[in-house]
Design a protein around this motif. Structure first.
Motif, short mmCIF file in Angstrom:
data_model
loop_
_atom_site.label_atom_id
_atom_site.label_comp_id
_atom_site.label_asym_id
_atom_site.label_seq_id
_atom_site.Cartn_x
_atom_site.Cartn_y
_atom_site.Cartn_z
N GLU A 87 0.90 -1.21 0.11
CA GLU A 87 0.00 -0.17 -0.04
C GLU A 87 1.07 1.08 -0.09
OE1 GLU A 87 -4.20 -1.32 2.32
OE2 GLU A 87 -2.46 -0.85 3.36
N LYS A 98 -4.55 2.84 -0.21
CA LYS A 98 -5.30 1.80 0.45
C LYS A 98 -6.00 0.90 -0.12
CE LYS A 98 -4.18 3.24 4.63
NZ LYS A 98 -2.87 2.17 5.47
N LEU A 99 -5.64 -0.49 -0.09
CA LEU A 99 -6.26 -1.42 -0.72
C LEU A 99 -7.16 -2.19 0.04
CD1 LEU A 99 -2.98 -2.78 -2.49
CD2 LEU A 99 -4.42 -1.31 -3.44
#
Length: 316
Positions: A41, A47-48
């Protein structure tokens, strides 16, 4: 730059919904999974996953990432399957040539190990002191010693330095004593190589002086070794053979002027054939491993030589 391993961690978490479940599927620590996801990330600047007490769910960016990560996964799986299929179907004849010592110590065991993986590859080994014409197809692979081949059509790789020294049966060394210098060999009966191409070893033996006592000669290494083991006299032989023979004593550390480079030789057309290329690389790796073990034996043998066996006296 993205690391494929980071994508593996990403896919595992996306599919299982937690770092704990992902760590179990990947057989790594949960902390490792968490750390790799955070690093991914940070590398992407996005943000994943959305974290919650119930687990990890993909963010908008994570869902977009999922499509590409699965595409990469399919490509890598296809590549691995292709390579494995190529390995499974390796087959054909390979003709190899070298001198007797290299054939016995390296080629035979290397080929045996290779064929446990690729039984459809058949090897023919031609043991000959003559340099067969690789460029004309007399053999596909050769291990040669001395100066590198000059034919520009050949592909060569330096793989080893072959060390030589003088060996004798232990009881003869006990009787005559360890020589301090090469001149001390003049009191030893010597076994020499014979034939039209006697090479540097025979020249070295004869160069010990007019008093050298040659009591026997033979035109093959195995015959020379047999004569030494029979107690007929001392002879020069490769350290990689002599150091492993019980009952023999090495009279000197490896003789610098007898050290010769060894070359793995083939042609570009032969190397393009998968079964030949696979065996070529396997032999190179096998010899490198063998040399590492041999060098360890040299250190042990040289230490023993320097300390001298209490039962064997140096000449004075």
């Amino acid at each position: 730059m993205l690391d494929w391993n980071d994508l593996r961690y990403f896919l595992a978490v996306a599919r299982t919904g937690s770092t704990l479940a992902a760590s179990r599927s990947l057989k790594v620590a949960q902390a490792t999974v968490s750390r790799r996801i955070t690093a991914l990330e940070e590398a992407l600047g996005s943000k994943l996953f959305l974290r919650s007490p119930s687990g990890y769910t993909l963010s908008v960016h994570g869902k977009a990432m999922m499509v590409h990560a699965e595409s990469v996964e399919r490509s890598i799986d296809a590549l691995v399957n292709s390579v494995e299929a190529e390995v499974r179907r390796l087959s054909g004849m390979v003709r190899l040539t070298t001198v007797e010592s290299a054939a016995n110590v390296w080629l035979m065991p290397a080929i045996a190990a290779f064929r446990t993986q690729h039984p459809a590859v058949v090897a023919e080994v031609i043991v000959d002191d003559r340099a067969l014409d690789i460029a004309r197809g007399e053999a596909d692979i050769a291990i040669r010693f001395g100066n590198p081949p000059q034919d520009e059509s050949l592909v060569i790789r330096r793989i080893v330095d072959l060390h030589e020294s003088v060996y004798v049966r232990r009881d003869m060394a006990e009787e005559l004593g360890l020589p301090n210098t090469y001149e001390g060999l003049l009191r030893y009966p010597m076994i020499a190589f014979s034939g039209p191409n006697v090479g540097q070893i025979a020249r070295w033996v004869h160069g010990l002086g007019p008093g050298v006592n040659i009591v026997h000669s033979a035109n093959t290494l195995s015959a020379v070794i047999a004569a030494v083991r029979a107690g007929m006299g001392a002879a020069v032989m490769p350290c990689l053979i002599g150091d492993t023979m019980s009952g023999l004593v090495r009279l000197f550390p490896p003789i610098a002027e007898l050290t010769t480079p060894g070359w793995l030789v083939t042609t570009d057309s032969a190397r393009q054939q998968p079964h030949i290329r696979a065996l070529l690389d396997f032999i190179a790796d096998y010899i490198r491993g063998s040399i590492a073990q041999t060098e360890q034996r040299y250190r042990i043998a040289d230490a023993a030589w320097a300390c001298a066996d209490p039962g064997i006296q140096f000449d004075t």
